[in-house]
Design a protein around this motif. Structure first.
Motif, PDB file in Angstrom:
ATOM      1  N   LEU A  54       0.726  -1.205  -0.012  1.00  9.75           N
ATOM      2  CA  LEU A  54       0.025   0.020  -0.007  1.00  9.75           C
ATOM      3  C   LEU A  54       0.768   1.254  -0.014  1.00  9.75           C
ATOM      4  CD1 LEU A  54      -2.708   1.853   0.573  1.00  9.75           C
ATOM      5  CD2 LEU A  54      -2.174   1.178   2.993  1.00  9.75           C
ATOM      6  N   LEU A  55       2.042   1.274   0.991  1.00 11.44           N
ATOM      7  CA  LEU A  55       2.779   2.527   0.856  1.00 11.44           C
ATOM      8  C   LEU A  55       3.651   2.812  -0.394  1.00 11.44           C
ATOM      9  CD1 LEU A  55       3.958   2.091   4.435  1.00 11.44           C
ATOM     10  CD2 LEU A  55       2.560   3.646   3.898  1.00 11.44           C
ATOM     11  N   ILE A  56       4.046   1.475  -1.025  1.00  6.52           N
ATOM     12  CA  ILE A  56       4.845   1.716  -2.120  1.00  6.52           C
ATOM     13  C   ILE A  56       3.973   2.045  -3.186  1.00  6.52           C
ATOM     14  CG2 ILE A  56       5.998   0.241  -3.920  1.00  6.52           C
ATOM     15  CD1 ILE A  56       6.887  -1.542  -1.847  1.00  6.52           C
ATOM     16  N   GLY A  57       2.525   1.876  -3.275  1.00 12.28           N
ATOM     17  CA  GLY A  57       1.654   2.252  -4.284  1.00 12.28           C
ATOM     18  C   GLY A  57       1.257   3.668  -4.078  1.00 12.28           C
ATOM     19  N   ILE A  58       1.277   4.142  -2.978  1.00 14.53           N
ATOM     20  CA  ILE A  58       0.904   5.652  -2.616  1.00 14.53           C
ATOM     21  C   ILE A  58       2.137   6.351  -3.173  1.00 14.53           C
ATOM     22  CG2 ILE A  58       0.623   7.355  -0.852  1.00 14.53           C
ATOM     23  CD1 ILE A  58      -1.134   5.127   0.792  1.00 14.53           C
ATOM     24  N   PHE A  59       3.461   6.081  -2.558  1.00 14.62           N
ATOM     25  CA  PHE A  59       4.345   6.735  -3.275  1.00 14.62           C
ATOM     26  C   PHE A  59       4.517   6.931  -4.543  1.00 14.62           C
ATOM     27  CE2 PHE A  59       6.032   6.272   1.104  1.00 14.62           C
ATOM     28  CZ  PHE A  59       7.100   7.134   1.336  1.00 14.62           C
ATOM     29  N   ILE A  60       4.477   6.066  -5.312  1.00 14.99           N
ATOM     30  CA  ILE A  60       4.628   5.928  -6.681  1.00 14.99           C
ATOM     31  C   ILE A  60       3.627   6.564  -7.395  1.00 14.99           C
ATOM     32  CG2 ILE A  60       4.933   4.326  -8.799  1.00 14.99           C
ATOM     33  CD1 ILE A  60       6.329   2.373  -7.067  1.00 14.99           C
ATOM     34  N   TYR A  61       2.110   6.311  -6.880  1.00 14.84           N
ATOM     35  CA  TYR A  61       1.061   7.020  -7.567  1.00 14.84           C
ATOM     36  C   TYR A  61       1.042   8.575  -7.208  1.00 14.84           C
ATOM     37  CZ  TYR A  61      -3.779   8.955  -7.731  1.00 14.84           C
ATOM     38  OH  TYR A  61      -4.897   9.826  -7.768  1.00 14.84           O
ATOM     39  N   ALA A  62       1.530   9.083  -6.268  1.00 12.33           N
ATOM     40  CA  ALA A  62       1.631  10.488  -5.997  1.00 12.33           C
ATOM     41  C   ALA A  62       2.801  11.124  -7.092  1.00 12.33           C
ATOM     42  CB  ALA A  62       2.272  10.606  -4.472  1.00 12.33           C
ATOM     43  N   SER A  63       3.880  10.283  -7.190  1.00 14.24           N
ATOM     44  CA  SER A  63       5.183  10.839  -8.149  1.00 14.24           C
ATOM     45  C   SER A  63       4.324  10.817  -9.486  1.00 14.24           C
ATOM     46  CB  SER A  63       6.216   9.918  -8.227  1.00 14.24           C
ATOM     47  OG  SER A  63       5.918   8.765  -8.529  1.00 14.24           O
ATOM     48  N   MET A  64       3.533   9.755  -9.954  1.00 14.27           N
ATOM     49  CA  MET A  64       3.026  10.024 -11.298  1.00 14.27           C
ATOM     50  C   MET A  64       1.865  10.951 -11.447  1.00 14.27           C
ATOM     51  SD  MET A  64       2.808   6.016 -12.180  1.00 14.27           S
ATOM     52  CE  MET A  64       1.469   5.506 -11.169  1.00 14.27           C
ATOM     53  N   THR A  65       1.138  11.218 -10.526  1.00 14.23           N
ATOM     54  CA  THR A  65       0.200  12.032 -10.552  1.00 14.23           C
ATOM     55  C   THR A  65       0.561  13.612 -10.817  1.00 14.23           C
ATOM     56  OG1 THR A  65      -1.420  10.718  -9.305  1.00 14.23           O
ATOM     57  CG2 THR A  65      -2.036  12.938  -9.620  1.00 14.23           C
ATOM     58  N   ILE A  66       1.577  13.868 -10.022  1.00  9.68           N
ATOM     59  CA  ILE A  66       2.240  15.171  -9.950  1.00  9.68           C
ATOM     60  C   ILE A  66       2.943  15.566 -11.077  1.00  9.68           C
ATOM     61  CG2 ILE A  66       4.154  16.461  -8.872  1.00  9.68           C
ATOM     62  CD1 ILE A  66       3.680  15.454  -6.275  1.00  9.68           C
ATOM     63  N   ASP A  67       3.510  14.492 -11.749  1.00 11.18           N
ATOM     64  CA  ASP A  67       4.080  14.524 -13.105  1.00 11.18           C
ATOM     65  C   ASP A  67       3.046  14.740 -14.182  1.00 11.18           C
ATOM     66  OD1 ASP A  67       7.038  13.760 -14.352  1.00 11.18           O
ATOM     67  OD2 ASP A  67       5.403  13.137 -15.521  1.00 11.18           O
ATOM     68  N   ALA A  68       2.007  14.042 -14.243  1.00 10.18           N
ATOM     69  CA  ALA A  68       0.918  14.502 -15.039  1.00 10.18           C
ATOM     70  C   ALA A  68       0.320  15.675 -14.959  1.00 10.18           C
ATOM     71  CB  ALA A  68      -0.185  13.247 -15.150  1.00 10.18           C
ATOM     72  N   PHE A  69      -0.058  15.660 -13.801  1.00  9.92           N
ATOM     73  CA  PHE A  69      -0.697  17.347 -13.767  1.00  9.92           C
ATOM     74  C   PHE A  69       0.195  18.481 -13.738  1.00  9.92           C
ATOM     75  CE2 PHE A  69      -4.161  14.678 -11.984  1.00  9.92           C
ATOM     76  CZ  PHE A  69      -5.321  14.923 -12.522  1.00  9.92           C
ATOM     77  N   ALA A  70       1.555  18.326 -13.698  1.00 12.26           N
ATOM     78  CA  ALA A  70       2.462  19.372 -14.021  1.00 12.26           C
ATOM     79  C   ALA A  70       2.662  19.547 -15.622  1.00 12.26           C
ATOM     80  CB  ALA A  70       3.726  19.268 -13.430  1.00 12.26           C
ATOM     81  N   ILE A  71       2.310  18.540 -16.396  1.00 14.92           N
ATOM     82  CA  ILE A  71       2.510  18.768 -17.907  1.00 14.92           C
ATOM     83  C   ILE A  71       1.019  19.495 -18.390  1.00 14.92           C
ATOM     84  CG2 ILE A  71       2.440  17.496 -20.039  1.00 14.92           C
ATOM     85  CD1 ILE A  71       4.271  15.370 -18.525  1.00 14.92           C
ATOM     86  N   VAL A  72      -0.085  18.921 -17.737  1.00  9.17           N
ATOM     87  CA  VAL A  72      -1.299  19.423 -18.254  1.00  9.17           C
ATOM     88  C   VAL A  72      -1.524  20.891 -18.284  1.00  9.17           C
ATOM     89  CG1 VAL A  72      -3.917  19.324 -17.826  1.00  9.17           C
ATOM     90  CG2 VAL A  72      -2.452  17.299 -17.629  1.00  9.17           C
ATOM     91  N   PRO A  73      -0.921  21.713 -17.266  1.00 10.65           N
ATOM     92  CA  PRO A  73      -1.293  23.104 -17.284  1.00 10.65           C
ATOM     93  C   PRO A  73      -0.383  23.794 -18.422  1.00 10.65           C
ATOM     94  CG  PRO A  73      -0.785  22.591 -14.958  1.00 10.65           C
ATOM     95  CD  PRO A  73      -0.687  21.299 -15.954  1.00 10.65           C
ATOM     96  N   ALA A  74       0.916  23.253 -18.687  1.00 15.03           N
ATOM     97  CA  ALA A  74       1.678  23.624 -19.644  1.00 15.03           C
ATOM     98  C   ALA A  74       1.093  23.533 -20.951  1.00 15.03           C
ATOM     99  CB  ALA A  74       3.067  23.081 -19.660  1.00 15.03           C
ATOM    100  N   LEU A  75       0.141  22.386 -21.227  1.00 19.46           N
ATOM    101  CA  LEU A  75      -0.392  22.346 -22.343  1.00 19.46           C
ATOM    102  C   LEU A  75      -1.681  23.008 -22.446  1.00 19.46           C
ATOM    103  CD1 LEU A  75      -0.284  18.311 -22.645  1.00 19.46           C
ATOM    104  CD2 LEU A  75       1.281  20.075 -23.789  1.00 19.46           C
ATOM    105  N   ARG A  76      -2.372  23.261 -21.483  1.00 15.72           N
ATOM    106  CA  ARG A  76      -3.617  24.058 -21.382  1.00 15.72           C
ATOM    107  C   ARG A  76      -3.475  25.749 -21.614  1.00 15.72           C
ATOM    108  NH1 ARG A  76      -8.185  21.429 -19.147  1.00 15.72           N
ATOM    109  NH2 ARG A  76      -8.816  23.548 -18.288  1.00 15.72           N
ATOM    110  N   GLN A  77      -2.201  26.016 -21.339  1.00 17.04           N
ATOM    111  CA  GLN A  77      -1.859  27.564 -21.654  1.00 17.04           C
ATOM    112  C   GLN A  77      -2.218  27.879 -22.981  1.00 17.04           C
ATOM    113  OE1 GLN A  77       2.044  28.271 -20.692  1.00 17.04           O
ATOM    114  NE2 GLN A  77       3.016  27.062 -22.047  1.00 17.04           N
ATOM    115  N   THR A  78      -2.008  27.050 -23.985  1.00 21.08           N
ATOM    116  CA  THR A  78      -2.292  27.138 -25.187  1.00 21.08           C
ATOM    117  C   THR A  78      -4.122  26.728 -25.567  1.00 21.08           C
ATOM    118  OG1 THR A  78      -1.454  25.194 -25.947  1.00 21.08           O
ATOM    119  CG2 THR A  78      -0.335  27.291 -26.433  1.00 21.08           C
ATOM    120  N   ARG A  79      -4.770  26.529 -24.610  1.00 22.51           N
ATOM    121  CA  ARG A  79      -6.249  26.043 -24.373  1.00 22.51           C
ATOM    122  C   ARG A  79      -6.341  24.627 -25.232  1.00 22.51           C
ATOM    123  NH1 ARG A  79      -5.945  29.573 -21.723  1.00 22.51           N
ATOM    124  NH2 ARG A  79      -7.379  31.549 -21.617  1.00 22.51           N
TER     125      ARG A  79
END
Length: 494
Positions: free
Chosen positions: A333-358
């Motif tokens: 469970l803890l391994i899954g949370i650690f890795i899931y948090a890193s993947m989610t931060i990575d994905a949602f950090a890219i999305v704003p950079a793409l959405r700046q051009t709508r």
């Protein structure tokens, strides 16, 4: 008394820092020399500095000398608490770092939203060591109230207002159900402390009305907690709220509540289980979350909604660890949370950079590899990790979770997880595969209109570099994460 202050010094520090940030924002918001975008940036940098200071304070806390003071009280300080508190602080720092460029792109002038990001972190830091149902409820409710506000913080957007309204109405029901469960357990046993509940459940034979009251109490607590982490069947609010909220807020909602609530539920399932009731509830919710998260994401056309359904599916994978009821299950469970948090931060950090051009729809990502190859490659690696493709961190996470499920005898749970992971890569018939579909769009499809993407700001670039390094290095070199989570899991049982 000094040791008592040291025990709660991180929480005291973040409360004082939040009040100072609020006063700073109120005072300078009335100044004609300081427009809102610089004010939001200043408050954001001060908030990030406060979180980093808090992270250092939590890392240097003398936990071994104060653990015995809280052994039989509301809070329990041990290695499990120590390491679990680090992850919400890291996710909070990552969320604040996303807000700097986002406020300028979206003309997001509410500095209060940044102030409200560290405030629920204080509730998470209190909820992780909570060892009493009263402390658990008092920690989770201020966290939820802040989430309702920041979900609707983009006041000029009707979608954000709708997201906050839905979250408030549905969250009020879940809070009432959670409080009802705590009341039922107290009325049936006369105890609220987890250790006392464990003695009652294991030392006495409970029959009749008291047994029914305990069962209803545990069921209500599970329902209230599963709503907070978007588990099936209490997931209905998640896609709309994740889509309507500002993107950094969506990232925060996707990560932070799951960490604190999962940590607290693991404590409750260990010392307060009643006839395996919690394990059975988590077992069925895990299966349902994995199946629905995999199937529902295939029909989505927008960029953020597949990530919302992916969050529902990964809640099912993470619940697999709690369904086991063993040390290996808690570790997975803890391994899954650690890795899931890193993947989610990575994905949602890219999305704003793409959405700046709508960029709003998946079809708009066509030929991103030709216009912005680094972003396309980073986003593809994150999607492959979500799908559990080796040798990325997502495969490591699912391997440990399914191995723990097989080790505890949950032979049906592991095959369901494997099948839903495969659905994330391929789907039968003409239905598209939703993780690799994003990579296919970016590398092989031609867009309807060519979009020139603006360069990513330095803060997001640094954040992506750190999370991507973790995603790519966790599988080839898993020893540090494995040893860390093993110590945390052992500490939770001692």
């Amino acid at each position: 008394m000094f040791n008592l202050f040291l025990a709660v010094s991180p929480e005291i520090f973040i409360i004082n820092a939040t009040f100072i940030l609020l006063i700073h924002g109120v005072v300078f918001s009335t100044s004609k020399k300081n427009d809102y975008p610089p004010l939001v940036s200043n408050v954001g940098w001060l908030g990030l500095l406060s979180v980093i200071t808090l992270l250092l304070l939590a890392a240097g806390a003398p936990l071994l000398t104060i653990a015995h003071l809280f052994r039989n009280n509301f809070l329990r300080r041990d290695n499990f608490t120590y390491f679990c508190q680090i992850l919400p602080l890291l996710s909070t720092a990552g969320t604040i770092s996303m807000c700097f460029d986002f406020s300028e792109q979206e003309r997001f002038d509410a500095f209060e939203s940044i102030v409200l990001i560290p405030l629920p972190t204080r509730s998470m830091l209190l909820m992780i060591p909570a060892h009493d149902s009263i402390a658990m409820y008092l920690a989770i409710e201020p966290q939820s109230l802040c989430f309702y506000v920041i979900a609707a913080s983009k006041r000029k957007s009707e979608f954000s207002t709708e997201a906050g309204s839905k979250y408030l109405i549905l969250g009020a029901f879940s809070s009432g159900i959670l409080l009802f469960g705590c009341d039922m357990i107290y009325g049936s046993t006369g105890a609220t402390h987890f250790d006392q509940l464990a003695k009652i459940f294991t030392g006495y034979e409970i029959i009749g009305a008291r047994s029914s009251g305990i069962f209803m109490g545990i069921l209500s607590i599970a329902v209230g907690s599963l709503f907070k982490i978007t588990a099936v069947p209490l997931y209905m609010w998640a896609p709309d709220i994740y889509e309507g909220s500002p993107t950094p807020v969506t990232a925060f909602l996707s990560i932070a509540p799951k960490i604190s609530i999962s940590a607290n539920m693991s404590r409750l399932s260990i010392v307060g289980s009643y006839g395996g009731t919690l394990q059975q509830i988590f077992f069925f919710c895990s299966i349902a979350s994995m199946i629905l998260g995999a199937l529902a994401a295939m029909a989505q056309t927008k960029v953020k909604r597949p990530l919302a359904h992916s969050s529902i599916g990964h809640v099912g994978y993470i619940r697999t660890g709690l369904s086991c009821g063993t040390i290996e299950g808690i570790q997975s469970l803890l391994i899954g949370i650690f890795i899931y948090a890193s993947m989610t931060i990575d994905a949602f950090a890219i999305v704003p950079a793409l959405r700046q051009t709508r960029v709003k729809y998946i079809a708009d990502l066509g030929a991103l590899a030709k216009t912005n190859p680094i972003s396309a490659m980073t986003f593809s690696i994150t999607m492959f990790s979500y799908a559990g493709i080796p040798p990325l961190a997502g495969f490591c996470s699912k391997f440990y979770l399914f191995f723990a499920a097989l080790g505890c005898g949950a032979y049906f749970l592991a095959p369901v997880g494997i099948v839903t992971s495969v659905i994330g890569r391929w789907a039968a018939g003409r239905l598209p595969f939703y993780y690799i579909r994003l990579a296919k769009r970016m590398f092989f499809d031609r867009p309807r209109t060519w979009i020139l993407y603006e360069p990513m700001d330095r803060d997001k670039s640094l954040l992506l570099a750190m999370t991507s390094s973790f995603i790519t290095s966790s599988f080839p070199y898993p020893s540090p994460l494995f040893d860390l989570t093993h110590q945390m899991a052992l500490s939770s049982y001692l």
